[in-house]
Design an enzyme around this catalytic site. Structure first.
Site: not given
Ligand code: NDP
Length: 254
Positions: A151, A154-155, A138
């Site tokens: 957060y 972790s990143k 991130s």
């Molecule tokens: P979303 O919340 O849209 O999707 C993430 C998905 O991962 C959800 O379905 C979530 O389920 C699932 N998930 C979370 N924890 C676990 C777990 N322990 N095991 C299996 N599945 C899990 O997130 P984004 O698409 O926004 O994010 C994707 C990645 O991009 C992440 O790593 C995020 O930190 C990173 N990111 C996103 C940014 C943003 O602005 N959107 C910016 C920078 C980085 P549930 O809903 O139950 O949690």
């Protein structure tokens, strides 16, 4: 390199929605089959419906035994793994003094332990395919900020783990890179970005807007593919120029 008849296979974690779902669709368009991994069973199966050549797998990436079972399930389905995208993530924003140890651990379990566990579990398969891992960091792992001690840390650790993995797994022909997205409107970000935060991001980002899921996914798929065959240990900020803005004071703008 795929010299067999079986299709290239990617595992995408957090594939039920957001960046993971967009990345799944982009892999499919390139002819991959995709194991879609998520803990949100209902949404995962809804997202997988209507997609061809996907295998939805319920799995919490922070649970070692679930991860081991997930990899066996995928191998039973495809017989091979060519790419792993460690995309599942959770966000938690709040002041340091209010970030309880339980909240800290919740973030670390998914964002850091999950990347370690999934990567380790696919090494034997990736050695065979000379495949690739793409970790999702991130912008918060590259630039420190208020309200995201767990957060952001972790990143930053995921970014460093990427380099550790690239250095150590290179001799097996396994490449490991990291995509660090800027803000994208997803469930994760919308839970913590208020209208004021959204408008402040627009102001601070040279391209003046949020990115889309597909803009992040295209870079992920590129890094996972043979097109990036000499690229490893790199962190690509897909962020509209946000990371490049050093001093960036509004008063210095023309
Ligand atoms: P979303 O919340 O849209 O999707 C993430 C998905 O991962 C959800 O379905 C979530 O389920 C699932 N998930 C979370 N924890 C676990 C777990 N322990 N095991 C299996 N599945 C899990 O997130 P984004 O698409 O926004 O994010 C994707 C990645 O991009 C992440 O790593 C995020 O930190 C990173 N990111 C996103 C940014 C943003 O602005 N959107 C910016 C920078 C980085 P549930 O809903 O139950 O949690």
């Amino acid at each position: 390199m795929n010299t067999s008849n079986s299709p290239l296979t990617a595992i995408v974690t957090g594939a039920a929605r957001g960046i993971g779902l967009a990345t799944t669709q982009l892999f499919l368009a390139k002819g991959y089959q995709v194991a879609m991994v998520d803990r949100d069973t209902e949404e995962l199966h809804r997202a997988a419906q209507g997609l061809h050549n996907v295998l939805p797998v319920d799995c919490d990436v922070s649970d070692e035994s679930q991860v081991a079972a997930m990899v066996q399930t995928v191998l039973g389905w495809s017989g091979r793994i060519d790419a792993l995208v460690n995309n599942a993530g959770v966000a938690d924003f709040g002041p340091i003094e209010e970030t309880t140890f339980a909240r800290w651990q919740t973030v670390m379990r998914t964002n850091l332990d999950g990347v370690f566990l999934c990567s380790q579990a696919v090494i034997p398969a990736l050695r065979k395919s000379r495949g690739a891992i793409v970790n999702i960091g991130s912008i918060s792992g590259l630039r420190a900020s208020t309200l995201r001690v767990a957060y952001g840390t972790s990143k930053a650790a995921v970014i460093h783990m990427t380099k550790q993995q690239a250095v150590e797994l290179g001799e097996y022909g396994i490449r490991v890179n990291c995509v660090s997205p800027g803000p994208v409107k997803t469930k994760l970000s919308m839970a913590v970005h208020s209208p004021e935060i959204i408008s402040a991001y627009h102001d601070a980002i040279p391209l003046n807007r949020y990115g889309s899921e597909a803009e992040i996914g295209r870079v992920i798929v590129f890094l996972a593919s043979e097109e990036a065959s000499y690229l490893t240990g790199q962190v690509v900020a897909v962020d509209g120029g946000f990371e490049a803005t050093g001093v960036g004071l509004p008063a210095l703008r023309v």
